[in-house]
Design a protein around this motif. Structure first.
Motif, PDB file in Angstrom:
ATOM      1  N   PRO A 181       0.807  -1.225   0.000  1.00 39.87           N
ATOM      2  CA  PRO A 181       0.000   0.000   0.000  1.00 39.87           C
ATOM      3  C   PRO A 181       0.838   1.272   0.000  1.00 39.87           C
ATOM      4  CG  PRO A 181      -0.070  -1.075   2.145  1.00 39.87           C
ATOM      5  CD  PRO A 181       0.609  -2.022   1.215  1.00 39.87           C
ATOM      6  N   ALA A 182       2.127   1.147   0.368  1.00 39.35           N
ATOM      7  CA  ALA A 182       2.995   2.323   0.399  1.00 39.35           C
ATOM      8  C   ALA A 182       3.625   2.636  -0.950  1.00 39.35           C
ATOM      9  CB  ALA A 182       4.095   2.120   1.441  1.00 39.35           C
ATOM     10  N   MET A 183       3.421   1.756  -1.946  1.00 41.14           N
ATOM     11  CA  MET A 183       4.026   1.979  -3.247  1.00 41.14           C
ATOM     12  C   MET A 183       3.407   3.203  -3.916  1.00 41.14           C
ATOM     13  SD  MET A 183       4.731  -0.829  -6.268  1.00 41.14           S
ATOM     14  CE  MET A 183       3.041  -0.955  -6.861  1.00 41.14           C
ATOM     15  N   GLN A 184       4.244   4.038  -4.464  1.00 43.20           N
ATOM     16  CA  GLN A 184       3.771   5.260  -5.088  1.00 43.20           C
ATOM     17  C   GLN A 184       2.945   4.959  -6.334  1.00 43.20           C
ATOM     18  OE1 GLN A 184       4.167   8.432  -3.853  1.00 43.20           O
ATOM     19  NE2 GLN A 184       4.997   7.332  -2.068  1.00 43.20           N
ATOM     20  N   PRO A 185       1.853   5.712  -6.556  1.00 45.89           N
ATOM     21  CA  PRO A 185       1.041   5.522  -7.765  1.00 45.89           C
ATOM     22  C   PRO A 185       1.894   5.691  -9.021  1.00 45.89           C
ATOM     23  CG  PRO A 185      -0.082   6.949  -6.183  1.00 45.89           C
ATOM     24  CD  PRO A 185       1.304   6.750  -5.674  1.00 45.89           C
ATOM     25  N   GLY A 186       1.646   4.841  -9.995  1.00 46.43           N
ATOM     26  CA  GLY A 186       2.393   4.924 -11.235  1.00 46.43           C
ATOM     27  C   GLY A 186       3.697   4.166 -11.234  1.00 46.43           C
ATOM     28  N   THR A 187       4.099   3.638 -10.076  1.00 45.58           N
ATOM     29  CA  THR A 187       5.328   2.851  -9.990  1.00 45.58           C
ATOM     30  C   THR A 187       5.053   1.432 -10.481  1.00 45.58           C
ATOM     31  OG1 THR A 187       6.070   4.118  -8.066  1.00 45.58           O
ATOM     32  CG2 THR A 187       7.149   2.011  -8.457  1.00 45.58           C
ATOM     33  N   CYS A 188       5.886   0.932 -11.386  1.00 47.06           N
ATOM     34  CA  CYS A 188       5.682  -0.436 -11.855  1.00 47.06           C
ATOM     35  C   CYS A 188       6.009  -1.414 -10.732  1.00 47.06           C
ATOM     36  CB  CYS A 188       6.517  -0.721 -13.097  1.00 47.06           C
ATOM     37  SG  CYS A 188       8.293  -0.884 -12.798  1.00 47.06           S
ATOM     38  N   LEU A 222      21.820  -4.310 -10.129  1.00 46.36           N
ATOM     39  CA  LEU A 222      20.375  -4.468  -9.995  1.00 46.36           C
ATOM     40  C   LEU A 222      19.647  -3.129 -10.131  1.00 46.36           C
ATOM     41  CD1 LEU A 222      20.259  -7.000  -7.005  1.00 46.36           C
ATOM     42  CD2 LEU A 222      19.685  -7.476  -9.404  1.00 46.36           C
ATOM     43  N   SER A 223      20.216  -2.093  -9.581  1.00 53.83           N
ATOM     44  CA  SER A 223      19.544  -0.793  -9.612  1.00 53.83           C
ATOM     45  C   SER A 223      19.681  -0.083 -10.950  1.00 53.83           C
ATOM     46  CB  SER A 223      20.083   0.100  -8.489  1.00 53.83           C
ATOM     47  OG  SER A 223      21.485   0.259  -8.593  1.00 53.83           O
ATOM     48  N   SER A 224      20.690  -0.463 -11.736  1.00 53.34           N
ATOM     49  CA  SER A 224      20.919   0.229 -13.011  1.00 53.34           C
ATOM     50  C   SER A 224      20.476  -0.577 -14.235  1.00 53.34           C
ATOM     51  CB  SER A 224      22.407   0.567 -13.165  1.00 53.34           C
ATOM     52  OG  SER A 224      23.202  -0.612 -13.245  1.00 53.34           O
ATOM     53  N   SER A 225      20.206  -1.862 -14.056  1.00 55.60           N
ATOM     54  CA  SER A 225      19.938  -2.725 -15.212  1.00 55.60           C
ATOM     55  C   SER A 225      18.580  -3.415 -15.147  1.00 55.60           C
ATOM     56  CB  SER A 225      21.034  -3.803 -15.316  1.00 55.60           C
ATOM     57  OG  SER A 225      22.316  -3.222 -15.397  1.00 55.60           O
ATOM     58  N   ALA A 226      17.652  -2.844 -14.385  1.00 50.34           N
ATOM     59  CA  ALA A 226      16.344  -3.480 -14.254  1.00 50.34           C
ATOM     60  C   ALA A 226      15.640  -3.556 -15.605  1.00 50.34           C
ATOM     61  CB  ALA A 226      15.486  -2.704 -13.261  1.00 50.34           C
ATOM     62  N   PRO A 227      15.069  -4.692 -15.950  1.00 50.27           N
ATOM     63  CA  PRO A 227      14.334  -4.815 -17.213  1.00 50.27           C
ATOM     64  C   PRO A 227      13.159  -3.839 -17.274  1.00 50.27           C
ATOM     65  CG  PRO A 227      14.778  -6.980 -16.268  1.00 50.27           C
ATOM     66  CD  PRO A 227      15.144  -5.973 -15.221  1.00 50.27           C
ATOM     67  N   ASP A 228      12.866  -3.382 -18.438  1.00 43.63           N
ATOM     68  CA  ASP A 228      11.733  -2.488 -18.652  1.00 43.63           C
ATOM     69  C   ASP A 228      10.483  -3.337 -18.809  1.00 43.63           C
ATOM     70  OD1 ASP A 228      10.002  -0.467 -19.244  1.00 43.63           O
ATOM     71  OD2 ASP A 228      10.809  -0.058 -21.249  1.00 43.63           O
ATOM     72  N   THR A 229       9.741  -3.505 -17.740  1.00 46.75           N
ATOM     73  CA  THR A 229       8.561  -4.363 -17.777  1.00 46.75           C
ATOM     74  C   THR A 229       7.471  -3.786 -16.892  1.00 46.75           C
ATOM     75  OG1 THR A 229       7.683  -6.566 -17.265  1.00 46.75           O
ATOM     76  CG2 THR A 229       9.522  -5.803 -15.929  1.00 46.75           C
ATOM     77  N   GLY A 230       6.259  -3.876 -17.375  1.00 41.13           N
ATOM     78  CA  GLY A 230       5.107  -3.477 -16.582  1.00 41.13           C
ATOM     79  C   GLY A 230       4.341  -4.665 -16.051  1.00 41.13           C
ATOM     80  N   ALA A 231       4.933  -5.860 -16.175  1.00 45.78           N
ATOM     81  CA  ALA A 231       4.243  -7.082 -15.751  1.00 45.78           C
ATOM     82  C   ALA A 231       3.962  -7.043 -14.255  1.00 45.78           C
ATOM     83  CB  ALA A 231       5.092  -8.304 -16.097  1.00 45.78           C
ATOM     84  N   GLU A 232       2.764  -7.454 -13.892  1.00 42.06           N
ATOM     85  CA  GLU A 232       2.402  -7.559 -12.480  1.00 42.06           C
ATOM     86  C   GLU A 232       1.536  -8.785 -12.264  1.00 42.06           C
ATOM     87  OE1 GLU A 232       0.669  -4.908  -8.786  1.00 42.06           O
ATOM     88  OE2 GLU A 232      -0.396  -4.849 -10.709  1.00 42.06           O
ATOM     89  N   GLY A 233       2.059  -9.695 -11.526  1.00 38.02           N
ATOM     90  CA  GLY A 233       1.315 -10.881 -11.135  1.00 38.02           C
ATOM     91  C   GLY A 233       1.711 -11.249  -9.716  1.00 38.02           C
ATOM     92  N   VAL A 234       1.285 -12.413  -9.276  1.00 46.42           N
ATOM     93  CA  VAL A 234       1.648 -12.887  -7.940  1.00 46.42           C
ATOM     94  C   VAL A 234       3.120 -13.272  -7.914  1.00 46.42           C
ATOM     95  CG1 VAL A 234       1.251 -14.675  -6.203  1.00 46.42           C
ATOM     96  CG2 VAL A 234      -0.685 -13.724  -7.487  1.00 46.42           C
ATOM     97  N   VAL A 235       3.841 -12.743  -6.950  1.00 46.05           N
ATOM     98  CA  VAL A 235       5.214 -13.169  -6.670  1.00 46.05           C
ATOM     99  C   VAL A 235       5.185 -13.906  -5.336  1.00 46.05           C
ATOM    100  CG1 VAL A 235       7.560 -12.423  -6.134  1.00 46.05           C
ATOM    101  CG2 VAL A 235       6.284 -11.321  -7.993  1.00 46.05           C
TER     102      VAL A 235
END
Length: 365
Positions: A181-188, A222-235
């Motif tokens: 719930p603390a994740m900022q709106p618009g954040t993937c 990890l912080s500089s090479s994150a894949p560009d993805t909007g995928a959201e499912g159960v982790v």
């Protein structure tokens, strides 16, 4: 008082408390002869205590009734994770268990009031099944070694099928239970996962006992090479064979340990799955048993069963080994505090950090 005597005293007190508190929560009005039987409270783990027992009573109609139960209590100290929340884990299992192919233990009740047992807890129905061992590794000892190659392959295939079923969940009502719930709106979802991981890393950085330099290098990647993805499912967060109970026919009886469940791309779980197999097998000098697929075959079968992999998994295996290194570094400190020799305690984060470096080398080559 000896350790055994202390444990017996703890179990007696726990049984007395449950006998007083539980009847009106569990049994119908007018019941009689409520009992707590076969209570077993092993030494508390670092993420919460597990207690096994049977509750029995007689209904107002005279029918004997019993339930085999497991109590999971949030640990009040010695945390491996930064924000333990037993009741959230219960909510996650309750939400996921409605989905086809995702078998989670049935949640019976939840209690938020710490005054009852000293910490929040929940009760779930006990699931009978066999669970592959972490210590010793199921790749070396235990019932999994006694299976023939065909049965191991069937067991593993059932496990992967369950993972694909978890990742197939896409309804917003379920995902909302897992979202931060603390994740900022618009954040993937992946960025939200990384933001939480960064906070965890910064909180634990001064306590690292092994591999501080390697982990700093890994975090830079990890912080500089994150894949560009909007995928959201159960982790799942701890997706691995050792968190699955198997029935006698090697079907999946239950998926458990949802403490770090969240949302994000499925590659987070798949990277963890691949990393953990290597951690429990090749990192210990073992060879995978006949019927157990290698990394390439795991990914191929995951896809055949309907799973989706949108990007190279090299990034996600680094991510997984990085997370495991934070956990095992913390674990090493707690084990030493508990009396384990330092060399043995440090072997766990050492193996994890070695995997981080190996994955970094593979990623950059």
């Amino acid at each position: 008082m000896s350790r055994a005597a202390t444990q017996l005293h703890h179990e007696q007190r726990l049984g007395e408390t449950l006998r007083e508190w539980l009847p009106n929560k569990l049994a119908p009005e007018g019941h009689s002869d409520f009992r707590i039987l076969d209570l077993d409270a092993p030494d508390a783990g670092f993420s919460g205590q597990t207690v096994f027992f049977t509750a029995s009573w007689t209904t107002p109609e005279g029918t004997p009734t019993s339930l085999e139960l497991v109590l999971r209590m949030q640990s009040a100290d010695h945390q491996l994770f930064t924000q333990p929340d037993a009741l959230r884990q219960a909510a996650v299992m309750r939400a996921l268990g409605h989905h086809r192919g995702v078998v989670t233990p049935k949640i019976v009740l939840e209690e938020r009031d710490s005054a009852v047992l000293g910490a929040p807890f929940y009760l779930m129905a006990r699931v009978h099944g066999r669970v592959p061992s972490d210590v010793p590794s199921w790749h070396k000892r235990g019932w999994t070694v006694e299976l023939d190659a065909g049965d191991r392959q069937r067991m593993y295939d059932n496990a992967l099928h369950a993972l694909v079923s978890v990742h197939a969940i896409d309804d917003d009502a379920t995902l909302s239970v897992l979202r931060d719930p603390a994740m900022q709106p618009g954040t993937c979802a992946l960025q939200g996962y990384l933001d939480r991981l960064r906070t965890w890393y910064e909180d634990r950085r001064s306590e690292l006992v092994v591999g501080a330099d390697v982990l700093a290098s890994a975090w830079a990647v990890l912080s500089s090479s994150a894949p560009d993805t909007g995928a959201e499912g159960v982790v799942w967060g701890d997706a691995r064979v050792g968190n699955i109970a198997f029935s006698d026919d090697l079907s999946v009886a239950a998926l458990f340990d949802w403490e770090t469940a969240s949302t994000g791309p499925p590659e987070i779980d798949l990277g963890w799955w691949l990393m953990f197999e290597r951690y429990l097998c090749e990192s210990l000098g073992f060879t995978r048993l006949a019927g157990v697929p290698d990394d390439e075959a795991i990914v191929r079968r995951y896809r055949e069963l309907g799973g989706h992999v949108e990007t190279d998994l090299g990034y996600y295996t680094i991510l997984a080994a990085f997370v495991l290194s934070l956990i095992t570094n913390r674990l090493a400190r707690l084990l030493v505090q508990g009396g384990l020799d330092e060399q043995t305690a440090r072997s766990y984060p050492t193996a994890a950090v070695t995997l981080v470096q190996r994955y970094l080398d593979e990623f950059s080559s």
